[in-house]
Scaffold this motif. Structure first.
Motif, PDB file in Angstrom:
ATOM      1  N   VAL A  37      42.383  33.345  54.300  1.00 22.38           N
ATOM      2  CA  VAL A  37      41.952  32.303  53.104  1.00 22.38           C
ATOM      3  C   VAL A  37      42.069  33.399  51.884  1.00 22.38           C
ATOM      4  CG1 VAL A  37      39.892  30.995  51.955  1.00 22.38           C
ATOM      5  CG2 VAL A  37      40.175  31.074  54.449  1.00 22.38           C
ATOM      6  N   THR A  38      42.446  32.362  50.649  1.00 25.80           N
ATOM      7  CA  THR A  38      42.278  33.083  49.652  1.00 25.80           C
ATOM      8  C   THR A  38      41.831  32.182  48.547  1.00 25.80           C
ATOM      9  OG1 THR A  38      44.943  31.924  48.760  1.00 25.80           O
ATOM     10  CG2 THR A  38      45.013  33.891  49.912  1.00 25.80           C
ATOM     11  N   ALA A  39      41.688  33.102  46.714  1.00 21.32           N
ATOM     12  CA  ALA A  39      40.893  32.278  45.673  1.00 21.32           C
ATOM     13  C   ALA A  39      42.064  32.095  45.338  1.00 21.32           C
ATOM     14  CB  ALA A  39      40.120  33.199  45.594  1.00 21.32           C
ATOM     15  N   ALA A  84      53.339  32.747  39.259  1.00 16.75           N
ATOM     16  CA  ALA A  84      52.586  32.173  40.452  1.00 16.75           C
ATOM     17  C   ALA A  84      51.044  32.592  40.024  1.00 16.75           C
ATOM     18  CB  ALA A  84      52.822  32.940  41.677  1.00 16.75           C
ATOM     19  N   LEU A  85      50.168  31.191  39.670  1.00 15.91           N
ATOM     20  CA  LEU A  85      48.844  31.048  39.904  1.00 15.91           C
ATOM     21  C   LEU A  85      48.195  32.854  40.395  1.00 15.91           C
ATOM     22  CD1 LEU A  85      48.001  28.061  40.689  1.00 15.91           C
ATOM     23  CD2 LEU A  85      48.848  28.639  38.410  1.00 15.91           C
ATOM     24  N   PRO A  86      47.682  33.431  39.437  1.00 16.81           N
ATOM     25  CA  PRO A  86      46.332  34.548  40.123  1.00 16.81           C
ATOM     26  C   PRO A  86      45.599  34.303  41.296  1.00 16.81           C
ATOM     27  CG  PRO A  86      45.740  33.876  37.964  1.00 16.81           C
ATOM     28  CD  PRO A  86      47.370  32.726  37.887  1.00 16.81           C
ATOM     29  N   GLY A  87      46.119  35.298  41.756  1.00 21.34           N
ATOM     30  CA  GLY A  87      44.949  34.938  43.103  1.00 21.34           C
ATOM     31  C   GLY A  87      44.929  36.140  44.082  1.00 21.34           C
ATOM     32  N   GLY A  88      44.144  35.458  45.416  1.00 22.74           N
ATOM     33  CA  GLY A  88      44.034  37.075  46.182  1.00 22.74           C
ATOM     34  C   GLY A  88      42.925  36.473  47.823  1.00 22.74           C
ATOM     35  N   PHE A  89      43.379  37.219  48.140  1.00 23.43           N
ATOM     36  CA  PHE A  89      42.515  36.912  49.762  1.00 23.43           C
ATOM     37  C   PHE A  89      41.621  37.148  49.478  1.00 23.43           C
ATOM     38  CE2 PHE A  89      46.982  38.440  51.260  1.00 23.43           C
ATOM     39  CZ  PHE A  89      47.526  36.864  52.009  1.00 23.43           C
ATOM     40  N   VAL A  90      40.447  36.252  50.226  1.00 20.52           N
ATOM     41  CA  VAL A  90      38.918  36.551  50.539  1.00 20.52           C
ATOM     42  C   VAL A  90      38.897  37.199  50.954  1.00 20.52           C
ATOM     43  CG1 VAL A  90      36.941  35.558  50.855  1.00 20.52           C
ATOM     44  CG2 VAL A  90      38.320  33.527  49.418  1.00 20.52           C
ATOM     45  N   GLY A  91      37.990  38.616  51.556  1.00 20.44           N
ATOM     46  CA  GLY A  91      37.215  39.135  51.675  1.00 20.44           C
ATOM     47  C   GLY A  91      36.601  38.523  52.933  1.00 20.44           C
ATOM     48  N   ILE A  92      36.326  39.968  53.875  1.00 18.02           N
ATOM     49  CA  ILE A  92      36.497  39.406  55.332  1.00 18.02           C
ATOM     50  C   ILE A  92      34.245  39.169  55.011  1.00 18.02           C
ATOM     51  CG2 ILE A  92      35.400  41.532  56.189  1.00 18.02           C
ATOM     52  CD1 ILE A  92      36.501  38.386  58.045  1.00 18.02           C
ATOM     53  N   ASP A  93      33.675  39.839  54.054  1.00 15.98           N
ATOM     54  CA  ASP A  93      32.462  39.329  53.843  1.00 15.98           C
ATOM     55  C   ASP A  93      32.020  39.161  52.283  1.00 15.98           C
ATOM     56  OD1 ASP A  93      31.292  41.077  55.971  1.00 15.98           O
ATOM     57  OD2 ASP A  93      32.316  42.372  55.132  1.00 15.98           O
ATOM     58  N   GLU A  94      32.653  38.368  51.590  1.00 16.78           N
ATOM     59  CA  GLU A  94      32.936  38.181  50.426  1.00 16.78           C
ATOM     60  C   GLU A  94      32.892  36.461  50.451  1.00 16.78           C
ATOM     61  OE1 GLU A  94      35.582  38.965  46.180  1.00 16.78           O
ATOM     62  OE2 GLU A  94      36.683  38.207  48.213  1.00 16.78           O
ATOM     63  N   ASP A  95      31.658  35.491  49.710  1.00 15.17           N
ATOM     64  CA  ASP A  95      31.403  34.812  49.165  1.00 15.17           C
ATOM     65  C   ASP A  95      33.168  33.644  48.130  1.00 15.17           C
ATOM     66  OD1 ASP A  95      30.416  31.809  49.648  1.00 15.17           O
ATOM     67  OD2 ASP A  95      28.432  31.954  49.045  1.00 15.17           O
ATOM     68  N   PRO A 115      32.498  32.048  46.228  1.00 12.99           N
ATOM     69  CA  PRO A 115      32.075  31.582  44.227  1.00 12.99           C
ATOM     70  C   PRO A 115      32.730  33.170  43.815  1.00 12.99           C
ATOM     71  CG  PRO A 115      31.120  30.593  45.498  1.00 12.99           C
ATOM     72  CD  PRO A 115      31.518  31.045  46.853  1.00 12.99           C
ATOM     73  N   ASP A 116      32.636  34.159  44.587  1.00 11.28           N
ATOM     74  CA  ASP A 116      32.251  35.516  44.177  1.00 11.28           C
ATOM     75  C   ASP A 116      33.877  35.993  44.328  1.00 11.28           C
ATOM     76  OD1 ASP A 116      30.143  35.521  44.728  1.00 11.28           O
ATOM     77  OD2 ASP A 116      29.538  36.666  46.615  1.00 11.28           O
ATOM     78  N   ALA A 117      34.715  35.542  45.045  1.00 14.88           N
ATOM     79  CA  ALA A 117      36.158  35.955  44.975  1.00 14.88           C
ATOM     80  C   ALA A 117      36.640  35.370  44.000  1.00 14.88           C
ATOM     81  CB  ALA A 117      36.571  35.609  46.744  1.00 14.88           C
ATOM     82  N   ALA A 118      36.036  34.304  43.738  1.00 17.42           N
ATOM     83  CA  ALA A 118      36.885  33.373  42.648  1.00 17.42           C
ATOM     84  C   ALA A 118      36.678  34.077  41.440  1.00 17.42           C
ATOM     85  CB  ALA A 118      36.678  32.216  42.564  1.00 17.42           C
ATOM     86  N   VAL A 119      35.505  35.212  41.236  1.00 19.94           N
ATOM     87  CA  VAL A 119      34.649  35.399  40.028  1.00 19.94           C
ATOM     88  C   VAL A 119      35.800  36.596  40.006  1.00 19.94           C
ATOM     89  CG1 VAL A 119      32.978  36.629  38.649  1.00 19.94           C
ATOM     90  CG2 VAL A 119      32.375  34.485  39.389  1.00 19.94           C
ATOM     91  N   ARG A 120      35.012  37.691  41.073  1.00 20.43           N
ATOM     92  CA  ARG A 120      36.479  39.052  41.500  1.00 20.43           C
ATOM     93  C   ARG A 120      38.172  39.038  40.738  1.00 20.43           C
ATOM     94  NH1 ARG A 120      39.997  39.976  44.696  1.00 20.43           N
ATOM     95  NH2 ARG A 120      38.914  39.105  46.690  1.00 20.43           N
ATOM     96  N   GLY A 177      34.495  19.643  49.187  1.00 21.84           N
ATOM     97  CA  GLY A 177      34.015  20.702  48.362  1.00 21.84           C
ATOM     98  C   GLY A 177      34.432  22.017  49.436  1.00 21.84           C
ATOM     99  N   THR A 178      34.497  23.020  49.608  1.00 21.85           N
ATOM    100  CA  THR A 178      34.469  24.132  50.097  1.00 21.85           C
ATOM    101  C   THR A 178      33.488  25.454  50.526  1.00 21.85           C
ATOM    102  OG1 THR A 178      36.423  23.598  50.336  1.00 21.85           O
ATOM    103  CG2 THR A 178      36.533  25.668  51.438  1.00 21.85           C
ATOM    104  N   TYR A 179      32.710  25.316  51.649  1.00 21.93           N
ATOM    105  CA  TYR A 179      31.417  26.001  51.625  1.00 21.93           C
ATOM    106  C   TYR A 179      32.225  27.580  52.892  1.00 21.93           C
ATOM    107  CZ  TYR A 179      29.589  22.037  49.637  1.00 21.93           C
ATOM    108  OH  TYR A 179      29.497  20.746  49.212  1.00 21.93           O
ATOM    109  N   GLY A 180      31.889  28.649  52.203  1.00 23.55           N
ATOM    110  CA  GLY A 180      32.021  29.955  53.198  1.00 23.55           C
ATOM    111  C   GLY A 180      31.721  31.100  52.970  1.00 23.55           C
TER     112      GLY A 180
END
Lengths: 228, 228
Positions: free
Chosen positions: A9-11, A40-51, A53-58, B77-80
């Motif tokens: 899963v990426t953001a 490309a659009l900026p982004g990256g992988f969602v961490g296994i312990d990361e919600d 929205p937190d991944a998007a803000v990061r 929406g997506t929830y995670g």
């Protein structure tokens, strides 16, 4: 459950700003395969312990170099076609950010470059992955939101003139608007903008009144696009 | 990329319909742990070769027993959140479906029961996982969409009276509307409904004109909630 199909899963972020009277999107030039050398659009992988929205803000703070996100950030949509990433099954949760004009971004670890690119001078079909489609969806969301919400102010500094706000509408909608009619609608729509009681210094001509964003979350009546 | 964090991805559905003048949501009673015995939104894992909209349509047809989805289906929406599923890291892409009244659903493989539950007689906090929050978001999306789009007709049969359409608005918004004012707005909003040229047989009282959904995708002017 022990045998559910494995996904990554990426953001990814559609970050829009208005600079020099053009709508710009934040892009990175990929430094690694696949799509090496492509924008490309900026982004990256969602961490296994990361919600999510937190991944998007990061990602937003990492990619823009800001300590915390200014402006507006919302979930745009989730994209997960089985062939969208040649490496693995990757579902991306895309976010839309509307920001005031910012300094030039700094390239991250796996990006060769990062820059603000004018939307109208960009070939969306040449973006990496399905990012052209995501950008198209983000642009339409931004254009529609300016009709029903006071979000245009997210592109402005905290205090702005009606002419600055009109320039945002004209730039995002790629149109021209009648200045008097626009002024009447903005100041006559409850909660849209509030007077600060101050005026610009007035480099040329007479000083212009300064406003800040008002408390409204929805505009009644809306500001409709000329084409709508 | 070879070491990206592993996720499962599910499609969950907020399926709304209007029956006996109450807004209903399709729920399943979980037959397995976790949350065994609790009501939950219908849904399931996305297949490794399946696109996200295809998974939503598959779950919807499986859970409603329909050969293909009638009505309206859109991504909600997506929830995670990392703790939303005690078994593993599960990201769910939630979808909103608005359907005309349907026969009673049939329970699927891992559901003990499936039923239409009146939204106003449901304790959302007792739904499994974060499904209470997803349902709340789906209800607000549906209520807001009725203001700006002709989607209320998605709850109606293909041909309907203005009184039937008003009942949808009153039910979804949980309010009462003035019949004459509503009739004037519906028939005066360009593209909202089209006359079929036919009328109801008129069991009691005089026959009522039958309409179908018109071509508009956005309502100008909108139909605003009394509270808005």
């Amino acid at each position: 459950m022990t045998e559910y199909p494995p996904f990554a899963v990426t953001a990814d972020l559609v970050v829009l700003t208005v600079r020099t009277d053009e709508l710009h999107v934040l892009l990175v030039r990929r430094g690694v395969a696949p799509y090496e050398g492509c924008w490309a659009l900026p982004g990256g992988f969602v961490g296994i312990d990361e919600d999510l929205p937190d991944a998007a803000v990061r990602e937003l703070t990492e990619e823009t170099g800001l300590p915390e996100p200014a402006g507006h950030l919302e979930q745009l949509g989730t994209y997960g076609h089985p062939t969208r990433d040649p490496r693995a099954r990757v579902v991306t949760v895309a976010w839309l950010a509307l920001l005031p004009d910012l300094p030039a971004p700094v390239a991250g670890s796996d990006a060769a470059a990062a820059d603000w690119v004018p939307v109208n001078r960009l070939d969306r079909a040449r973006l990496a992955f399905d990012h052209g489609r995501i950008l198209t969806d983000g642009l339409e969301r931004a254009r529609a939101k300016l009709e029903y919400t006071p979000l245009a102010a997210a592109f402005c500094p905290p205090e702005f003139t009606v002419a600055q706000l009109r320039a945002v509408y004209e730039t995002v909608w790629d149109t021209t608007l009648d200045p008097r009619n626009f002024h009447r609608k903005v100041t006559g729509t409850p909660g849209f903008v509030e007077s600060t009681g101050r005026s610009t210094e007035g480099e040329r001509g007479r000083p212009a009144q300064l406003f800040r964003r008002g408390p409204a979350t929805l505009l009644h009546p809306p500001m409709l696009r000329p084409s709508a």
